[in-house]
Scaffold this motif. Structure first.
Motif, PDB file in Angstrom:
ATOM      1  N   LEU A 122      -4.199 -20.337  -6.254  1.00 20.63           N
ATOM      2  CA  LEU A 122      -5.885 -19.498  -7.364  1.00 20.63           C
ATOM      3  C   LEU A 122      -7.066 -19.006  -6.362  1.00 20.63           C
ATOM      4  CD1 LEU A 122      -7.048 -22.239 -10.594  1.00 20.63           C
ATOM      5  CD2 LEU A 122      -8.448 -20.668  -8.747  1.00 20.63           C
ATOM      6  N   SER A 123      -7.565 -19.079  -5.667  1.00 22.95           N
ATOM      7  CA  SER A 123      -8.776 -18.562  -4.880  1.00 22.95           C
ATOM      8  C   SER A 123      -7.989 -17.427  -4.211  1.00 22.95           C
ATOM      9  CB  SER A 123      -8.498 -19.482  -3.433  1.00 22.95           C
ATOM     10  OG  SER A 123     -10.011 -18.448  -3.077  1.00 22.95           O
ATOM     11  N   THR A 124      -7.060 -17.029  -3.611  1.00 20.12           N
ATOM     12  CA  THR A 124      -6.307 -15.512  -3.270  1.00 20.12           C
ATOM     13  C   THR A 124      -6.690 -14.940  -4.717  1.00 20.12           C
ATOM     14  OG1 THR A 124      -4.855 -16.423  -2.185  1.00 20.12           O
ATOM     15  CG2 THR A 124      -4.237 -14.784  -3.446  1.00 20.12           C
ATOM     16  N   ILE A 125      -5.860 -14.987  -5.743  1.00 19.17           N
ATOM     17  CA  ILE A 125      -5.925 -14.097  -7.171  1.00 19.17           C
ATOM     18  C   ILE A 125      -7.661 -13.969  -7.626  1.00 19.17           C
ATOM     19  CG2 ILE A 125      -5.836 -14.857  -9.657  1.00 19.17           C
ATOM     20  CD1 ILE A 125      -2.752 -16.625  -9.028  1.00 19.17           C
ATOM     21  N   VAL A 126      -8.205 -14.965  -7.696  1.00 17.42           N
ATOM     22  CA  VAL A 126      -9.970 -14.435  -7.995  1.00 17.42           C
ATOM     23  C   VAL A 126     -10.303 -13.939  -7.176  1.00 17.42           C
ATOM     24  CG1 VAL A 126     -12.033 -15.649  -7.676  1.00 17.42           C
ATOM     25  CG2 VAL A 126     -10.117 -17.470  -8.615  1.00 17.42           C
ATOM     26  N   PRO A 128     -16.592  -6.549  -7.551  1.00 22.05           N
ATOM     27  CA  PRO A 128     -17.340  -7.165  -6.621  1.00 22.05           C
ATOM     28  C   PRO A 128     -16.310  -8.690  -7.360  1.00 22.05           C
ATOM     29  CG  PRO A 128     -18.875  -6.262  -7.026  1.00 22.05           C
ATOM     30  CD  PRO A 128     -18.125  -5.593  -7.217  1.00 22.05           C
ATOM     31  N   PRO A 129     -15.789  -9.448  -6.059  1.00 18.73           N
ATOM     32  CA  PRO A 129     -14.957 -10.465  -6.890  1.00 18.73           C
ATOM     33  C   PRO A 129     -16.509 -11.488  -7.478  1.00 18.73           C
ATOM     34  CG  PRO A 129     -14.221 -10.513  -4.507  1.00 18.73           C
ATOM     35  CD  PRO A 129     -15.525  -9.103  -5.261  1.00 18.73           C
ATOM     36  N   GLN A 130     -15.653 -12.299  -8.520  1.00 19.60           N
ATOM     37  CA  GLN A 130     -16.299 -13.941  -8.629  1.00 19.60           C
ATOM     38  C   GLN A 130     -15.339 -14.807  -8.219  1.00 19.60           C
ATOM     39  OE1 GLN A 130     -20.015 -13.614 -10.066  1.00 19.60           O
ATOM     40  NE2 GLN A 130     -19.433 -15.741  -9.913  1.00 19.60           N
ATOM     41  N   MET A 131     -16.198 -15.171  -7.166  1.00 23.13           N
ATOM     42  CA  MET A 131     -15.131 -16.542  -6.150  1.00 23.13           C
ATOM     43  C   MET A 131     -15.473 -17.682  -6.337  1.00 23.13           C
ATOM     44  SD  MET A 131     -14.673 -14.151  -2.938  1.00 23.13           S
ATOM     45  CE  MET A 131     -16.985 -14.474  -2.334  1.00 23.13           C
ATOM     46  N   ASP A 132     -16.117 -17.586  -7.552  1.00 19.73           N
ATOM     47  CA  ASP A 132     -16.844 -18.895  -8.189  1.00 19.73           C
ATOM     48  C   ASP A 132     -15.849 -19.476  -8.812  1.00 19.73           C
ATOM     49  OD1 ASP A 132     -18.890 -18.376  -6.396  1.00 19.73           O
ATOM     50  OD2 ASP A 132     -19.361 -17.475  -7.978  1.00 19.73           O
ATOM     51  N   PRO A 133     -14.204 -20.898  -8.222  1.00 19.77           N
ATOM     52  CA  PRO A 133     -13.133 -21.330  -9.696  1.00 19.77           C
ATOM     53  C   PRO A 133     -14.366 -23.010 -10.467  1.00 19.77           C
ATOM     54  CG  PRO A 133     -12.463 -21.097  -7.832  1.00 19.77           C
ATOM     55  CD  PRO A 133     -13.777 -20.871  -7.544  1.00 19.77           C
ATOM     56  N   ILE A 134     -13.630 -22.716 -11.460  1.00 22.02           N
ATOM     57  CA  ILE A 134     -14.232 -23.065 -12.802  1.00 22.02           C
ATOM     58  C   ILE A 134     -13.538 -25.006 -12.545  1.00 22.02           C
ATOM     59  CG2 ILE A 134     -14.929 -23.875 -15.048  1.00 22.02           C
ATOM     60  CD1 ILE A 134     -14.981 -20.538 -15.328  1.00 22.02           C
ATOM     61  N   VAL A 135     -14.265 -25.963 -12.274  1.00 23.58           N
ATOM     62  CA  VAL A 135     -13.002 -27.648 -12.229  1.00 23.58           C
ATOM     63  C   VAL A 135     -14.061 -28.170 -13.615  1.00 23.58           C
ATOM     64  CG1 VAL A 135     -15.127 -28.282 -10.643  1.00 23.58           C
ATOM     65  CG2 VAL A 135     -12.614 -29.240 -11.554  1.00 23.58           C
ATOM     66  N   TRP A 189      -8.665 -25.991 -12.901  1.00 24.41           N
ATOM     67  CA  TRP A 189      -9.331 -25.172 -12.050  1.00 24.41           C
ATOM     68  C   TRP A 189      -8.660 -24.257 -12.914  1.00 24.41           C
ATOM     69  CZ3 TRP A 189     -11.856 -27.189  -7.526  1.00 24.41           C
ATOM     70  CH2 TRP A 189     -11.310 -28.207  -6.709  1.00 24.41           C
ATOM     71  N   GLU A 190      -9.666 -22.927 -13.199  1.00 25.51           N
ATOM     72  CA  GLU A 190      -9.651 -22.131 -13.492  1.00 25.51           C
ATOM     73  C   GLU A 190     -10.602 -20.704 -12.695  1.00 25.51           C
ATOM     74  OE1 GLU A 190      -9.950 -22.416 -18.262  1.00 25.51           O
ATOM     75  OE2 GLU A 190     -11.564 -23.728 -17.514  1.00 25.51           O
ATOM     76  N   GLY A 191     -10.361 -19.810 -13.058  1.00 29.42           N
ATOM     77  CA  GLY A 191     -10.552 -18.507 -12.310  1.00 29.42           C
ATOM     78  C   GLY A 191      -9.921 -17.683 -12.842  1.00 29.42           C
ATOM     79  N   PHE A 192     -10.154 -15.577 -13.142  1.00 30.06           N
ATOM     80  CA  PHE A 192     -10.873 -14.867 -13.561  1.00 30.06           C
ATOM     81  C   PHE A 192      -9.919 -13.816 -11.187  1.00 30.06           C
ATOM     82  CE2 PHE A 192     -11.558 -15.546 -17.396  1.00 30.06           C
ATOM     83  CZ  PHE A 192     -10.904 -15.294 -17.994  1.00 30.06           C
ATOM     84  N   SER A 193      -8.991 -12.770 -11.390  1.00 30.17           N
ATOM     85  CA  SER A 193      -9.163 -12.093 -10.585  1.00 30.17           C
ATOM     86  C   SER A 193     -10.220 -10.898 -10.587  1.00 30.17           C
ATOM     87  CB  SER A 193      -7.528 -11.030 -10.638  1.00 30.17           C
ATOM     88  OG  SER A 193      -7.394 -10.264 -11.853  1.00 30.17           O
TER      89      SER A 193
END
Length: 455
Positions: free
Chosen positions: A58-62, A71-78, A87-91
């Motif tokens: 998931l972190s790699t995708i983000v 610039p990536p937003q590297m802050d997964p929502i839990v 856990w969620e996130g966008f590339s």
């Protein structure tokens, strides 16, 4: 074209700390979570190495830009609920949405309530997850102001972060697409590995998935029964997950071209939802506009929030899932009206959709702003056209069709509202043909027709 980035500043109560056997990540939680004394989730991770691998994926995708080097937003929502830790996130380009659902079997749970927070995965955290082994003792604790991961020896440092409005808009848009997905195929992981390896040779054009002799294959031609899976090179994000999965399912909406791949185990589901093409991000789609164009949802927002928070009808606390049909009965409205109200909540990321169950779920996101935010550029522009009295309804062509002349920036466009689809002569509609939501002229015409009906 430049875009205005709206950001929300998160002020963390401490810098993430380093202790032997302890990773403590600074986080920011909402009011609902703050009412809970101590963690709203705590438990031992049953499959430490597998969970670490999924979080790394998931972190790699983000952190990945599939086409747009922002610039990536590297802050997964839990989010913790009564049965899941999600856990969620966008590339970085916002064209890929990842979600990891860990159910009750993934933990030996000590405490479980409902709440949402946001954490930062920096390089130290990623390095630490990479070292988690199957025999390690790993514990997870989620609080309104901290997420704690305990493991033998650990070291990580975090600072306060900014969460972009782009993610919130993306969460709202992607749930609309997910509600339209249908299960198409199920695969064994072994069948998908050759498919993923072939995606690197396909380029970035249109791609379609077909089944030949029981095996999936990609083509560039829309043959009978083929499923559109544009930007298939993004499937490389699933490579490390295939050895863990029991089965991989493909969900797709052939009208929009959005498709989702779900790797499943006995205790988890990892969703990778992909936009129709490599060059499209979810945050600017405009699918929510259809639900927000009328104001009738506003009177239902507060009752829905009360139901979601838990009341006399829900003694166990916040709602686990949200069934629009059941919600409509509770509110005394139609299912369509209930969906529109949920879409209003989704503008602030407060409601998501699970295509696997067919139900909505809630997030208790920590944003100090107006709850239902209608800050949609096309909707604002449509309201401005109404203020300028720029919409002239033409005589009715038929009982089922309305037409209008809409004057914008000195140019007059013709809008037609028909049961089989809406059309406008503006450049926006000519370019996207309604696939990225209605244009401002169609929105203004709809609002004018609706106002006339109420007169």
């Amino acid at each position: 074209m430049s875009t205005v980035q709206q950001e929300h500043l998160y002020r963390y109560p401490f810098a993430s700390r380093i202790n032997p056997g302890l990773i403590q990540l600074a986080a920011c939680g909402g009011n609902a979570a703050a009412e809970i004394d101590g963690p709203f989730f705590a438990g031992r991770v049953t499959y430490p190495r597998e969970v670490a691998t999924m979080l790394l994926s998931l972190s790699t995708i983000v952190r990945t830009h599939f086409f747009d080097a922002r610039p990536p937003q590297m802050d997964p929502i839990v989010t913790a609920s009564r049965s899941l830790v999600r856990w969620e996130g966008f590339s970085g380009c916002c064209g890929a949405y990842a979600r990891l659902d860990l159910d009750e079997n993934a933990f030996e749970t000590e405490r479980r309530a409902c709440g949402t927070t946001n954490v930062d995965f920096n390089s130290e955290m990623i390095a630490h997850l990479s070292r988690v082994g199957r025999s390690d003792e790993v514990r997870l604790s989620i609080e309104s102001d901290a997420v704690t991961l305990e493991r033998n020896q650990a070291a990580v440092t975090e600072k306060k972060v900014r969460l972009s409005r782009r993610w919130i808009k993306g969460l709202g848009e992607v749930q609309v697409y997910q509600s339209q997905l249908e299960l198409k195929q199920r695969f064994t992981p072994a069948l998908l590995l050759p498919l993923i390896q072939s995606t690197a040779r396909m380029g970035s054009g249109n791609q379609y998935l077909s089944i030949s002799a029981g095996r999936p294959r990609l083509t560039t031609r829309a043959t009978a029964g083929a499923i559109p899976v544009g930007g298939a090179s993004r499937l490389s994000a699933l490579r490390t997950l295939l050895p863990l999965a029991r089965e991989v399912s493909l969900y797709a909406d052939e009208n929009s071209g959005v498709h989702a791949w779900v790797g499943e185990t006995d205790w988890s589901r990892f969703w990778l939802v992909l936009s129709p093409t490599l060059q499209r991000g979810f945050s600017g789609e405009g699918q929510l506009l259809d639900s927000l164009v009328n104001d009738d949802w506003q009177e239902r927002v507060d009752p829905i929030l009360d139901l979601l928070a838990g009341d006399d009808h829900s003694p166990t606390g916040p709602a686990e899932t949200i069934d629009p049909a059941e919600l409509a009965v509770r509110l005394g409205c139609t299912t369509s009206e209930a969906r529109n109200s949920l879409a209003a909540l989704a503008t602030n990321g407060l409601a998501g959709f699970d295509a696997g169950s067919g139900f909505y779920f809630q997030r208790q996101l920590p944003f100090a702003e107006t709850l239902v935010n209608r800050d949609q550029p096309r909707l604002r522009a449509a309201n401005k056209l109404l203020e300028q009295q720029a919409v002239l309804l033409l005589p009715d062509d038929s009982a089922d069709e309305r037409a209008a002349e809409v004057t914008s920036n000195g140019t007059t466009y013709i809008v037609r509202l028909r049961p089989d689809g809406e059309k406008c002569t503006c450049p926006w509609f000519s370019r996207y043909q309604g696939h990225r939501g209605p244009c401002k002229h169609i929105l203004a015409t709809r609002m004018t027709v609706e106002a006339k009906h109420h007169d």
